[in-house]
Write a protein that holds these residues in place. Structure first.
Motif, PDB file in Angstrom:
ATOM      1  N   LEU A 257      10.936   3.122 -11.940  1.00  0.00           N
ATOM      2  CA  LEU A 257      10.918   2.779 -10.517  1.00  0.00           C
ATOM      3  C   LEU A 257      11.847   1.613 -10.184  1.00  0.00           C
ATOM      4  O   LEU A 257      12.060   1.289  -9.024  1.00  0.00           O
ATOM      5  CB  LEU A 257       9.499   2.405 -10.082  1.00  0.00           C
ATOM      6  CG  LEU A 257       8.569   3.569  -9.757  1.00  0.00           C
ATOM      7  CD1 LEU A 257       7.152   3.052  -9.574  1.00  0.00           C
ATOM      8  CD2 LEU A 257       9.022   4.294  -8.501  1.00  0.00           C
TER       9      LEU A 257
ATOM     10  N   PRO B   9      -2.862  -0.056  -8.128  1.00  0.00           N
ATOM     11  CA  PRO B   9      -1.642  -0.563  -8.767  1.00  0.00           C
ATOM     12  C   PRO B   9      -0.417   0.324  -8.573  1.00  0.00           C
ATOM     13  O   PRO B   9       0.690  -0.197  -8.425  1.00  0.00           O
ATOM     14  CB  PRO B   9      -2.006  -0.617 -10.248  1.00  0.00           C
ATOM     15  CG  PRO B   9      -3.493  -0.604 -10.286  1.00  0.00           C
ATOM     16  CD  PRO B   9      -3.950   0.151  -9.099  1.00  0.00           C
ATOM     17  N   THR B  10      -0.586   1.639  -8.554  1.00  0.00           N
ATOM     18  CA  THR B  10       0.611   2.471  -8.417  1.00  0.00           C
ATOM     19  C   THR B  10       1.235   2.272  -7.045  1.00  0.00           C
ATOM     20  O   THR B  10       2.456   2.290  -6.895  1.00  0.00           O
ATOM     21  CB  THR B  10       0.303   3.967  -8.632  1.00  0.00           C
ATOM     22  OG1 THR B  10      -0.672   4.387  -7.679  1.00  0.00           O
ATOM     23  CG2 THR B  10      -0.213   4.235 -10.032  1.00  0.00           C
ATOM     24  N   ALA B  11       0.386   2.074  -6.049  1.00  0.00           N
ATOM     25  CA  ALA B  11       0.905   1.879  -4.689  1.00  0.00           C
ATOM     26  C   ALA B  11       1.704   0.585  -4.612  1.00  0.00           C
ATOM     27  O   ALA B  11       2.733   0.513  -3.933  1.00  0.00           O
ATOM     28  CB  ALA B  11      -0.237   1.868  -3.687  1.00  0.00           C
TER      29      ALA B  11
ATOM     30  N   ASN C  67       0.806  -1.220   0.000  1.00  0.00           N
ATOM     31  CA  ASN C  67       0.000   0.000   0.000  1.00  0.00           C
ATOM     32  C   ASN C  67       0.840   1.271   0.000  1.00  0.00           C
ATOM     33  O   ASN C  67       0.327   2.336   0.303  1.00  0.00           O
ATOM     34  CB  ASN C  67      -0.934  -0.008   1.208  1.00  0.00           C
ATOM     35  CG  ASN C  67      -1.970  -1.102   1.081  1.00  0.00           C
ATOM     36  OD1 ASN C  67      -2.810  -1.050   0.194  1.00  0.00           O
ATOM     37  ND2 ASN C  67      -1.895  -2.113   1.942  1.00  0.00           N
ATOM     38  N   ASP C  68       2.115   1.132  -0.326  1.00  0.00           N
ATOM     39  CA  ASP C  68       3.017   2.280  -0.329  1.00  0.00           C
ATOM     40  C   ASP C  68       3.083   2.897   1.069  1.00  0.00           C
ATOM     41  O   ASP C  68       3.092   4.120   1.212  1.00  0.00           O
ATOM     42  CB  ASP C  68       2.554   3.308  -1.381  1.00  0.00           C
ATOM     43  CG  ASP C  68       3.664   4.280  -1.761  1.00  0.00           C
ATOM     44  OD1 ASP C  68       4.797   4.118  -1.266  1.00  0.00           O
ATOM     45  OD2 ASP C  68       3.398   5.196  -2.547  1.00  0.00           O
ATOM     46  N   ASP C  69       3.087   2.044   2.066  1.00  0.00           N
ATOM     47  CA  ASP C  69       3.191   2.501   3.446  1.00  0.00           C
ATOM     48  C   ASP C  69       4.594   2.127   3.929  1.00  0.00           C
ATOM     49  O   ASP C  69       4.961   0.950   3.970  1.00  0.00           O
ATOM     50  CB  ASP C  69       2.125   1.786   4.285  1.00  0.00           C
ATOM     51  CG  ASP C  69       2.189   2.174   5.752  1.00  0.00           C
ATOM     52  OD1 ASP C  69       1.236   2.820   6.211  1.00  0.00           O
ATOM     53  OD2 ASP C  69       3.194   1.840   6.433  1.00  0.00           O
TER      54      ASP C  69
ATOM     55  N   ALA D 286       6.777   4.381 -16.076  1.00  0.00           N
ATOM     56  CA  ALA D 286       7.032   4.659 -14.661  1.00  0.00           C
ATOM     57  C   ALA D 286       7.539   3.402 -13.967  1.00  0.00           C
ATOM     58  O   ALA D 286       8.445   3.444 -13.132  1.00  0.00           O
ATOM     59  CB  ALA D 286       5.764   5.163 -13.990  1.00  0.00           C
TER      60      ALA D 286
ATOM     61  N   LEU E  19       3.389  -0.844  -7.085  1.00  0.00           N
ATOM     62  CA  LEU E  19       4.691  -0.620  -7.719  1.00  0.00           C
ATOM     63  C   LEU E  19       5.601   0.189  -6.801  1.00  0.00           C
ATOM     64  O   LEU E  19       6.796  -0.100  -6.689  1.00  0.00           O
ATOM     65  CB  LEU E  19       4.536   0.112  -9.060  1.00  0.00           C
ATOM     66  CG  LEU E  19       3.861  -0.634 -10.213  1.00  0.00           C
ATOM     67  CD1 LEU E  19       4.126   0.081 -11.531  1.00  0.00           C
ATOM     68  CD2 LEU E  19       4.323  -2.072 -10.333  1.00  0.00           C
ATOM     69  N   LYS E  20       5.019   1.186  -6.133  1.00  0.00           N
ATOM     70  CA  LYS E  20       5.826   1.990  -5.230  1.00  0.00           C
ATOM     71  C   LYS E  20       6.366   1.121  -4.079  1.00  0.00           C
ATOM     72  O   LYS E  20       7.533   1.219  -3.712  1.00  0.00           O
ATOM     73  CB  LYS E  20       5.011   3.155  -4.670  1.00  0.00           C
ATOM     74  CG  LYS E  20       4.830   4.335  -5.608  1.00  0.00           C
ATOM     75  CD  LYS E  20       6.111   5.100  -5.927  1.00  0.00           C
ATOM     76  CE  LYS E  20       6.810   5.658  -4.702  1.00  0.00           C
ATOM     77  NZ  LYS E  20       5.974   6.628  -3.972  1.00  0.00           N
TER      78      LYS E  20
END
Lengths: 301, 832
Positions: B773, B724-726, B642-644, B769, B728-729
């Motif tokens: 990344l 989805p972006t989270a 979750n990009d946390d 991206a 990948l992050k």
């Protein structure tokens, strides 16, 4: 501190590129078809009985007896007795009870927005501030947020109902890249009846923005079955839009039921049960009709 | 289950359902022919039986035996040419068949044939048709002769008790050990890119000349060390090359015979042309697009006739095939682009006409007929320019039209990949077959730099993908990438129970202490790290046993002759002949492990909301009666994906520390087979999350006992809520560059995300991206759960519905019910 309903990343329907959509709490309108009804207030208690595991911890925590149910029995909420103390939400582990509106400091919100910066860069996206109504409260704190996002090189879209004092708009204009401006109904009486507020301010603000400022403007028009989606409605809209200065595009938002469960969670009655999404043919017809007025348009969503 | 699902063509799966093929009727017929339940083919086993019997009582070197079997198989096997085929050659005697290798397979055939649960025809996944007379032949002739003399018997007869008890699932006392080194006990190596380019240029006859030259040099050399053994190798190579060339001539005669009997003059001419071409290639150099494609397929077929082969891949197909395309289409103009495309489409169909049959457990960890012939396209040239060309586009066009289970398409992207190629690739992606998969050069180059410190940057830019997602360098890599599986979720389970298995109570790990005794989170992590190191060491010991037995058993002179290394060294690839041999250890269960660590860190140590007693009691009770606590661990602690930063840091820690154990192993020569090599970590492997999950008890992340683990290093099913972006992050924060053999990421997207032209353009930027990344690999499942449910209700109608199962594509209706349900349950990323 601002109160945020939710933040959706990688949205595709809120302006150019991939955008992070920030939903603020609070709205001057209360449209009967609203798809985020909980955001009409600044706070509130959410309750999703399907997530309840019948532990009855909330019942014990509730000082007013608004929550009832023995252990092993799903909790029942009597909103007429609830005083919004949110003690139950602190006891609820399953996420069945929660408080709407998460507080964010400016830095926290900025950090959230910046998380997708690399996707903004490649797609030409950015942040879209939405709601509720993101312009309902514009103070120093809020202006500083706009400035900070702008400073960080992220484009800002403002998705607004327009029913806010002109001063609010003016204040954030220097940092804003485009507006998504909602128009719901042109008839003032019906507007008052179905959204709870007059549309004079909305139309005045829009006229001012359109003629006095050189900024990307998208008009958004939710198509509500039987309310504003007849040919006459569309033609009236187009005639009105012709009276404005040039804008980027008109977006038709077909009706959907994605907000249905949200009514259940925030305890409001859902009045759109019988409404049906416009057919592809109908949407095509609406677009054709609009094009005849020389207005660029498309269906979004 | 809802069985009345209707598909709304405006929203769901529409691209798949409304897509109309524009390819020729010939290709359509070939595609239709290839979609069928596979059968087994016993021709290879029969050749083994005949050769074995003829050699009874003689001392024959194993390599000579394997070469003789190969020759016999190629001489005797049934060959045929299907209607309308322009590229010919089948791996087996069946239209879609699995070749059976008796001295690899008869051990498990003895146990599983006719078994009420495991029988190959009736098992719930990867079912094969076995005809009654074949069953009889198996029961009466093949099984009795081979069943106690297979590779498995050799491996499991090791006297290393540690390995038997804790390394191999099959011999372990406790069936839930965290180590699984059994994947290569019934198969060959088959994870290379042979030098197709060279065969196209000099033909098999050219290779043979080299072999003769090396043989002579060996005979004349004053260095006598192992020269006898080398002589055996060269003799075997020459024997198999002769057999391979003779075999292609059989096809030429067959085509000529068929032409003679053919009444349709058009088909007659085609058959005569086929006869001419296969008489020429791959024996001699190819000179046109058609010849090159036919040569390619024959080489692939001949490789597959030699080994039970999982993943021999085509390497950088668009790079070495372009000159032939250019000559035929652009220079000679002897064919049009359409004709060239049709031939490529027919080549694609060939790649789908065979399968491999695995034993029950082997199939279970990688459900869906896991063969993976990766075709790498795009990327950079050696001198750092963009490598896309007309063949790159042709591959994408062919994939769109054919859309079968094979080949895999690996699209390398870098910052210079042109828009039009990416856009075309996304158009293919939205058909929902999970192809192509995308690889980011940025981190891939970092990975190969670590793995191949002796290569130049130019050479590294030639990397390609083998099998699922394994990184390799064409012609020099022999990636034994499936040698071991490390189930780190089970390691965590073991740490939580102070060395014991939570499911059966057996002592299977190190005694690292009662978790209650750890004063700090760091102490707990240190214990877990120790347990992972212990487990990795055992796996390596097992791999050493396994690979030394492989080296005695699975000689592959034909494949060896087409690699760089074996001919020069006079050593078969299975004995370390390739320039670079490595052993892959797969990391399974990282996301569940990481989320569990986050729960422990946050709720026990940071916030002191719960105690070890409560948590341990809850997992021992499988959360029953602890539902509140289970909800708390699910909702009150952040989750990986979750990009946390809090949660992602634990995932990075888990992978870093696991990889430390791999690096540690690489320091110990005694953990390698006699010929050396290198251990490499990877995150891939098919369905292992489901089957390995069955060995793991309840975990602190709220997961119940024995349910599936998250696949690859995707977030735990349903726990990623930021889109989805989270994801990948989150992944970009992990030590991706350390995973020398690759990592796998599945993303499931709803079709509406790629609905419009504009959406497709946006998705191109998503891929850019992803590359920036530093994500190594991503593949997309673009299919809606409604379609999946409809397919469950009416499998007949959805026979060709392809979905991603971790690292490869499978026909959805052929999967077992648990996996089917798991795919439905995976988070549907409809966030945008």
């Amino acid at each position: 501190m601002v109160h945020i309903l939710e933040i959706s990343r990688m949205t595709t329907h809120n302006g150019p590129g991939y955008r992070t959509n920030v939903h603020f709490m609070g709205c001057p309108l209360a449209c009967m078809w609203c798809s985020t009804p909980e955001s009409q207030s600044f706070e509130g208690l959410g309750f999703n009985p399907a997530r309840c595991i019948a532990c009855s911890a909330c019942v014990a925590a509730c000082p007013t007896g608004a929550l009832a149910g023995a252990p092993g029995e799903a909790a029942a909420l009597d909103r007429s007795r609830c005083v919004l103390c949110y003690r139950c939400t602190q006891e609820c582990d399953s996420g069945a009870l929660w408080k709407y509106g998460k507080p964010y400091t400016r830095d926290q919100l900025l950090a959230e927005i910046m998380k997708d910066k690399i996707f903004f860069k490649h797609s030409g996206g950015g942040v879209t501030l939405s709601g509720g109504e993101c312009l309902l409260r514009v103070d120093d704190e809020m202006e500083a947020l706009y400035a900070a996002v702008h400073e960080a090189g992220v484009t800002i879209g403002v998705d607004t109902c327009g029913c806010v004092p002109w001063g609010h708009i003016e204040r954030i204009l220097p940092y804003t890249d485009f507006f998504l401006w909602d128009i719901k109904l042109l008839d003032p009486d019906r507007h008052r009846e179905l959204t709870g507020a007059d549309n004079q301010l909305i139309l005045d603000n829009l006229r001012k923005l359109s003629f006095l400022y050189d900024i990307d403007l998208y008009i958004r028009y939710p198509l509500i079955p039987g309310i504003n989606d007849t040919d006459e409605d569309i033609m009236e809209l187009c005639l009105y839009l012709q009276s404005l200065a040039e804008f980027r595009e008109l977006h038709y938002l077909p009706f959907h039921h994605l907000g249905r469960n949200r009514y259940l969670y925030c305890g409001k009655p859902y009045q759109m049960e019988d409404a049906k999404r416009q057919t592809q043919e109908r949407l095509l017809h609406i677009c054709t009709l609009t094009s005849e007025f020389g207005i660029p348009c498309r269906v979004v969503g | 289950m809802d069985t009345t699902v209707k598909v709304d063509p405006h929203t769901i799966g529409s691209w798949q359902e409304t897509f109309e093929r524009t390819c020729s009727d010939r290709v359509k017929a070939a595609v239709k022919r290839a979609v069928r339940t596979p059968e087994i083919c016993l021709d290879h086993a029969r050749a083994e039986l005949a050769v074995s019997k003829s050699m009874e009582g003689q001392e024959v070197p194993r390599i000579k035996y394997r070469a003789t079997v190969y020759k016999k198989y190629l001489e005797d096997r049934k060959i045929f040419i299907s209607d309308g085929e322009l590229i010919v050659g089948h791996v087996t005697s069946k239209l879609r068949g699995s070749p059976i290798f008796a001295d690899l397979a008869m051990g498990f055939f003895a146990n599983e044939l006719d078994h009420p649960e495991y029988d190959f025809q009736t098992r719930p996944f990867d079912a094969h048709i076995i005809h009654e007379e074949e069953r009889r032949e198996l029961r009466e002739e093949l099984i009795p002769y081979f069943k106690d003399n297979t590779l498995e018997d050799l491996i499991y007869s090791t006297d290393e008790q540690d390995v038997l008890e804790k390394g191999f699932a099959k011999t372990a006392k406790c069936k839930h050990i965290p180590n699984f080194a059994d994947l290569m006990t019934t198969v060959d190596a088959g994870h290379t890119f042979v030098n197709y380019e060279k065969v196209l240029k000099i033909g098999l006859n050219g290779i043979r000349e080299e072999a003769v030259m090396f043989k002579k040099r060996n005979a004349q050399s004053y260095i006598h060390f192992l020269s006898g053994k080398k002589e055996e190798f060269y003799d075997a190579v020459i024997m198999v090359l002769d057999a391979a060339i003779a075999h292609t001539q059989r096809y030429s005669r067959l085509a000529a015979d068929m032409a003679e009997k053919e009444s349709d003059p058009k088909r007659k001419a085609e058959l005569l042309e086929v006869s001419r071409i296969v008489a020429k290639v791959p024996a001699w150099p190819a000179e046109s697009w058609h010849e090159a494609l036919q040569a390619m397929w024959f080489i692939q077929m001949l490789l597959l006739c030699e080994q039970v082969n999982w993943g021999d891949s085509f390497g950088r197909f668009d790079q070495y095939m372009y000159p032939y395309y250019k000559k035929s289409v652009e220079e000679d103009q002897s064919m049009t682009r359409e004709e060239a495309l049709e031939l490529l489409e027919l080549f694609f169909v060939k790649a789908s006409e065979f399968t491999e049959l695995y034993d029950y457990v082997g199939a279970l960890v990688q459900i869906g007929f896991p063969i993976s012939q990766n075709m790498c396209i795009g990327g950079q040239t050696q001198d750092g320019r963009d490598a896309c060309n007309e063949v790159t586009m042709l591959v994408l066009d062919a994939e769109e039209q054919v859309g079968l289970i094979q080949p895999e398409i690996a699209f390398r992207i870098w910052k210079g990949t042109p828009y039009e190629y990416l856009r075309r690739a996304v158009e293919v992606v939205r058909l929902g077959r999970g192809k192509p998969k995308f690889y980011g050069d940025r981190v891939a180059l970092e990975m190969v730099r670590t793995a191949y410190p002796y290569l130049t940057e130019e050479e590294l830019r030639d990397y390609a993908v083998i099998g699922c997602i394994e990184l390799g360098i064409p012609h020099i890599s022999n990636e034994f990438s499936c040698t071991g599986i490390s189930n780190i979720a089970k390691c965590l389970d073991v740490v939580l129970h102070n060395g014991r298995c939570s499911l059966c109570g057996e002592m299977i790990g190190l005694e690292t202490g009662d978790p209650r005794s750890f004063k700090t989170f760091d102490e707990f992590k240190a214990a877990f790290r120790k347990q992972m190191f212990y487990s990795t060491e055992i796996i390596m010991k097992a791999i050493k046993v396994e690979m030394e037995c492989q080296a005695k058993w699975n000689h592959s002179p034909f494949a060896s002759s087409l690699l760089e290394g074996p001919l020069e060294k006079g050593t078969d690839l299975i004995e370390g002949g390739a320039i670079d041999s490595s052993f892959g250890i797969q990391c399974i269960g990282s996301a569940n492990t990481s989320d569990s660590l986050t729960v422990i860190q946050k709720l026990i140590y940071d916030e002191k909301k719960i105690t070890w007693d409560e948590l341990l009691k809850a997992i021992d009770d499988d959360w029953v009666g602890h539902e509140r606590l289970q909800q708390m661990v699910i909702n009150a602690a952040p989750k990986y994906g979750n990009d946390d930063d809090y949660a992602d840091a634990n995932m990075a820690w888990v992978l870093d520390n696991w990889y430390d154990s791999i690096d540690e192993g690489n320091q110990h020569k005694e953990l390698f087979p006699f010929y050396g090599g290198r251990y490499k970590g990877l995150i891939a492997l098919g369905n292992a999350g489901c089957s390995m999950g069955e060995d793991v008890g309840a975990l602190p992340d709220g997961r119940k006992s024995t349910v599936p683990l998250a696949d690859g290093f995707s977030p735990v099913q349903g726990r990623d809520v930021n889109g989805p972006t989270a994801i990948l992050k989150s992944i970009s924060k992990l030590p991706n560059g350390r995973f020398e053999e690759g990592t796998l990421l599945n993303q499931r997207l709803t079709p509406s995300l790629l609905a419009t032209d504009e959406d497709i353009d946006k998705f191109v930027t998503y891929l850019r991206a992803m590359e920036e990344l530093g994500i190594f690999h991503v593949q997309f499942n673009i299919v809606d759960s409604k379609v999946l449910k409809a397919a469950l209700a009416e499998p007949e109608k959805y026979k060709d519905l392809l979905v991603r199962v971790a690292s490869y594509t499978a026909y959805y209706v052929e999967l077992d019910p648990v996996t089917q349900q798991d795919i439905i349950n995976r988070t549907e990323q409809g966030g945008w």
